[in-house]
Design a protein around this motif. Structure first.
Motif, PDB file in Angstrom:
ATOM      1  N   LYS A 172      66.190  76.105  44.789  1.00 39.87           N
ATOM      2  CA  LYS A 172      65.264  75.848  43.683  1.00 39.87           C
ATOM      3  C   LYS A 172      65.464  76.873  42.573  1.00 39.87           C
ATOM      4  O   LYS A 172      65.432  76.533  41.382  1.00 39.87           O
ATOM      5  CB  LYS A 172      63.826  75.894  44.195  1.00 39.87           C
ATOM      6  CG  LYS A 172      62.808  75.517  43.127  1.00 39.87           C
ATOM      7  CD  LYS A 172      61.397  75.519  43.684  1.00 39.87           C
ATOM      8  CE  LYS A 172      60.398  75.165  42.585  1.00 39.87           C
ATOM      9  NZ  LYS A 172      58.993  75.185  43.076  1.00 39.87           N
ATOM     10  N   GLN A 173      65.675  78.146  42.973  1.00 37.08           N
ATOM     11  CA  GLN A 173      65.895  79.201  41.979  1.00 37.08           C
ATOM     12  C   GLN A 173      67.157  78.924  41.160  1.00 37.08           C
ATOM     13  O   GLN A 173      67.152  79.058  39.931  1.00 37.08           O
ATOM     14  CB  GLN A 173      65.998  80.557  42.703  1.00 37.08           C
ATOM     15  CG  GLN A 173      66.494  81.715  41.862  1.00 37.08           C
ATOM     16  CD  GLN A 173      65.519  82.114  40.775  1.00 37.08           C
ATOM     17  OE1 GLN A 173      64.346  81.755  40.815  1.00 37.08           O
ATOM     18  NE2 GLN A 173      66.016  82.838  39.781  1.00 37.08           N
ATOM     19  N   GLN A 224      68.668  75.978  40.691  1.00 40.12           N
ATOM     20  CA  GLN A 224      68.459  74.786  39.862  1.00 40.12           C
ATOM     21  C   GLN A 224      67.606  75.107  38.636  1.00 40.12           C
ATOM     22  O   GLN A 224      67.905  74.663  37.517  1.00 40.12           O
ATOM     23  CB  GLN A 224      67.811  73.686  40.697  1.00 40.12           C
ATOM     24  CG  GLN A 224      68.738  73.088  41.751  1.00 40.12           C
ATOM     25  CD  GLN A 224      68.033  72.108  42.670  1.00 40.12           C
ATOM     26  OE1 GLN A 224      66.800  72.123  42.758  1.00 40.12           O
ATOM     27  NE2 GLN A 224      68.788  71.267  43.351  1.00 40.12           N
ATOM     28  N   THR A 225      66.542  75.884  38.847  1.00 40.98           N
ATOM     29  CA  THR A 225      65.668  76.271  37.729  1.00 40.98           C
ATOM     30  C   THR A 225      66.438  77.105  36.710  1.00 40.98           C
ATOM     31  O   THR A 225      66.296  76.907  35.490  1.00 40.98           O
ATOM     32  CB  THR A 225      64.458  77.065  38.249  1.00 40.98           C
ATOM     33  OG1 THR A 225      63.773  76.299  39.225  1.00 40.98           O
ATOM     34  CG2 THR A 225      63.511  77.423  37.116  1.00 40.98           C
ATOM     35  N   TYR A 226      67.265  78.023  37.220  1.00 39.78           N
ATOM     36  CA  TYR A 226      68.068  78.870  36.327  1.00 39.78           C
ATOM     37  C   TYR A 226      68.990  78.010  35.460  1.00 39.78           C
ATOM     38  O   TYR A 226      69.039  78.185  34.238  1.00 39.78           O
ATOM     39  CB  TYR A 226      68.875  79.870  37.163  1.00 39.78           C
ATOM     40  CG  TYR A 226      69.952  80.596  36.387  1.00 39.78           C
ATOM     41  CD1 TYR A 226      69.653  81.705  35.605  1.00 39.78           C
ATOM     42  CD2 TYR A 226      71.276  80.158  36.428  1.00 39.78           C
ATOM     43  CE1 TYR A 226      70.645  82.358  34.885  1.00 39.78           C
ATOM     44  CE2 TYR A 226      72.275  80.805  35.711  1.00 39.78           C
ATOM     45  CZ  TYR A 226      71.940  81.904  34.943  1.00 39.78           C
ATOM     46  OH  TYR A 226      72.923  82.542  34.219  1.00 39.78           O
ATOM     47  N   GLU A 244      68.809  74.802  34.675  1.00 36.80           N
ATOM     48  CA  GLU A 244      68.065  73.950  33.751  1.00 36.80           C
ATOM     49  C   GLU A 244      67.568  74.735  32.544  1.00 36.80           C
ATOM     50  O   GLU A 244      67.715  74.303  31.398  1.00 36.80           O
ATOM     51  CB  GLU A 244      66.881  73.305  34.480  1.00 36.80           C
ATOM     52  CG  GLU A 244      67.295  72.220  35.468  1.00 36.80           C
ATOM     53  CD  GLU A 244      66.118  71.738  36.305  1.00 36.80           C
ATOM     54  OE1 GLU A 244      64.970  72.167  36.007  1.00 36.80           O
ATOM     55  OE2 GLU A 244      66.340  70.942  37.236  1.00 36.80           O
ATOM     56  N   ARG A 245      66.985  75.921  32.789  1.00 35.08           N
ATOM     57  CA  ARG A 245      66.414  76.708  31.690  1.00 35.08           C
ATOM     58  C   ARG A 245      67.511  77.242  30.760  1.00 35.08           C
ATOM     59  O   ARG A 245      67.333  77.269  29.540  1.00 35.08           O
ATOM     60  CB  ARG A 245      65.565  77.850  32.247  1.00 35.08           C
ATOM     61  CG  ARG A 245      64.290  77.384  32.950  1.00 35.08           C
ATOM     62  CD  ARG A 245      63.455  78.556  33.407  1.00 35.08           C
ATOM     63  NE  ARG A 245      62.880  79.278  32.276  1.00 35.08           N
ATOM     64  CZ  ARG A 245      61.707  79.027  31.720  1.00 35.08           C
ATOM     65  NH1 ARG A 245      60.957  78.027  32.201  1.00 35.08           N
ATOM     66  NH2 ARG A 245      61.255  79.741  30.710  1.00 35.08           N
ATOM     67  N   ALA A 265      65.580  82.670  31.736  1.00 34.49           N
ATOM     68  CA  ALA A 265      65.537  82.280  33.150  1.00 34.49           C
ATOM     69  C   ALA A 265      65.624  83.509  34.035  1.00 34.49           C
ATOM     70  O   ALA A 265      66.330  84.473  33.712  1.00 34.49           O
ATOM     71  CB  ALA A 265      66.686  81.322  33.470  1.00 34.49           C
ATOM     72  N   SER A 266      64.910  83.462  35.151  1.00 39.49           N
ATOM     73  CA  SER A 266      64.962  84.556  36.122  1.00 39.49           C
ATOM     74  C   SER A 266      66.338  84.611  36.777  1.00 39.49           C
ATOM     75  O   SER A 266      66.940  83.569  37.061  1.00 39.49           O
ATOM     76  CB  SER A 266      63.898  84.349  37.195  1.00 39.49           C
ATOM     77  OG  SER A 266      64.059  85.275  38.258  1.00 39.49           O
TER      78      SER A 266
END
Length: 426
Positions: free
Chosen positions: A120-121, A123-125, A127-128, A135-136
């Motif tokens: 999830k981390q 994928q979120t990275y 996308e952002r 992004a973190s």
């Protein structure tokens, strides 16, 4: 190189377990996103190996599963695993220890949850970053070298703290990237999760050109010094004659707030040396050096405190500073026990008890001497207990030996033998 593996990922089991295998992975640019170490002791390892050996589901071909081979494998693993763990924790921060004593279902769920968080981390990275947002970068296996090469305008200082509070919060004290983020191709480290959330929501407000406060030049940043570095600056003297600037200003510059600092807590700022009362005051100065650096002392200063030798004190002061605590403990014990040694006065008994107690608990004595006098103190107390014991067990009428308590005769003889004995001898 299979396209399924490159997209869905792959699990490598039991590798790397040597430093050479780590080097091979690094040379091929294979960085495990997460490494799970199943932690279990050797006894449990051999027990499980024995169960596997006796299982009917064992493979049809022979395998090297004897206890001798397992012992050698485990020994080799133990020798190298610490270095491997240290390497991955330092370089990629991707090592996770799992308690393998738990059930296999618990272990499965634990690892499954960790993997879900990582995916999830990632994928979120992606996308952002694709959307041009911050992004973190936690759990992305970024090396210290890569972090250093891509740091933004604020280095390892928190841009959010600088913008909102004007504080210089140095995040280099921790290597963790849990509170770090990427924006416009640069990395930024934040002081905590709260600052990270603010940065992720509106990163433009905290980086140029909208950032309200730029980071000062390197020569204008406070630098924490070790004791060796402070001594190397000799003959440079501490500002404010060695008084803590933070304590003085926070104390509203009153006379009582003039507290001397110690070289254990020292900072160099604007080519000047400052020393502080404690670590908390030092950190305050590191965050807000402009607030505390330029102060002037009053004309009237506290007298210089010079150390006084213990032996130079008067007798009462020497006793108070030297043996007060030990003496209070000894007198408290004698007051509670109220001992009475056979054929000695109460006063002499009390004095002997205090003397033995001081010897038995003297921190300056060796362990051997303390043990020796503790045994003597215990023996002295046992002899003092003879009087109350005989007082309760002895009757007015004569009793036959078989009707007396088992140890009565022995303690009576011991009591009578102490008549002409000096308790300090032996």
């Amino acid at each position: 190189m299979d396209h399924v593996c490159s997209t869905a990922g792959v699990v490598i089991d039991g590798y790397p377990v040597t430093r050479k295998q780590v080097s091979i992975l690094e040379a091929m640019r294979i960085i495990p996103v997460k490494i799970f170490e199943l932690q279990v002791d050797a006894k449990e390892l051999f027990r499980r190996a024995l169960i596997d050996k006796e299982s009917t589901d064992s493979p049809p071909y022979p395998i090297h599963d004897s206890s001798q081979i397992l012992a050698i494998q485990n020994s080799c693993y133990k020798k190298q695993i610490d270095a491997i763990r240290t390497y991955y924790e330092k370089e990629h921060q991707n090592w996770c220890v799992v308690d393998a004593f738990r059930s296999k279902w618990w272990v499965w769920n634990k690892i499954f949850e960790e993997v879900q968080v990582i995916i999830k981390q990632i994928q979120t990275y992606l996308e952002r970053i694709r959307e041009g947002k911050a992004a973190s970068i936690a759990d992305l296996c970024i090396t210290p070298q890569e972090l250093q090469s891509r740091l933004g305008e604020f280095g390892q200082y928190c841009p959010v703290s600088l913008a909102k509070k004007g504080e210089l919060v140095d995040c280099s004290v921790t290597s963790s990237l849990q509170s770090a983020a990427e924006f416009r191709g640069h990395y930024y480290k934040m002081a905590s999760q709260a600052e990270l959330n603010e940065f992720l929501n509106a990163p433009e407000l905290y980086v140029p050109p909208l950032a309200p406060h730029p980071l000062p030049s390197p020569d204008m940043l406070p630098k924490k010094l070790t004791m060796a570095e402070v001594k190397a600056l000799f003959p440079k003297k501490a500002e404010m004659q060695g008084y803590c600037p933070v304590t003085y200003l926070d104390g509203k510059q009153r006379y009582e707030a003039l507290v001397p600092g110690t070289i254990e807590y020292a900072v160099e700022y604007r080519d000047k040396l400052y020393i502080f009362e404690n670590e908390e005051k030092l950190q305050k100065f590191m965050r807000l050096p402009e607030k505390y650096w330029n102060q002037k002392l009053p004309h009237k200063l506290p007298p210089i405190k010079e150390p006084v030798l213990l032996t130079a004190l008067p007798l009462t002061g020497y006793l108070e500073q030297g043996i007060a605590t030990a003496l209070i403990k000894a007198m408290n014990e004698v007051g509670c026990l109220k001992p009475k040694f056979p054929f000695l006065s109460v006063k002499k008994t009390a004095l002997l008890f205090v003397a033995y107690h001081l010897k038995a608990y003297n921190p300056r004595s060796s362990e051997y001497v303390r043990k020796k006098y503790k045994r003597k103190l215990e023996q002295f107390i046992d002899h003092c207990d003879l009087i109350p014991y005989l007082g309760t067990k002895m009757t007015r009428k004569y009793k036959e030996p078989q009707n007396r308590p088992i140890d009565f005769d022995h303690k009576l003889r011991m009591f009578l033998c102490l008549k002409d004995v000096d308790p300090t001898s032996g």
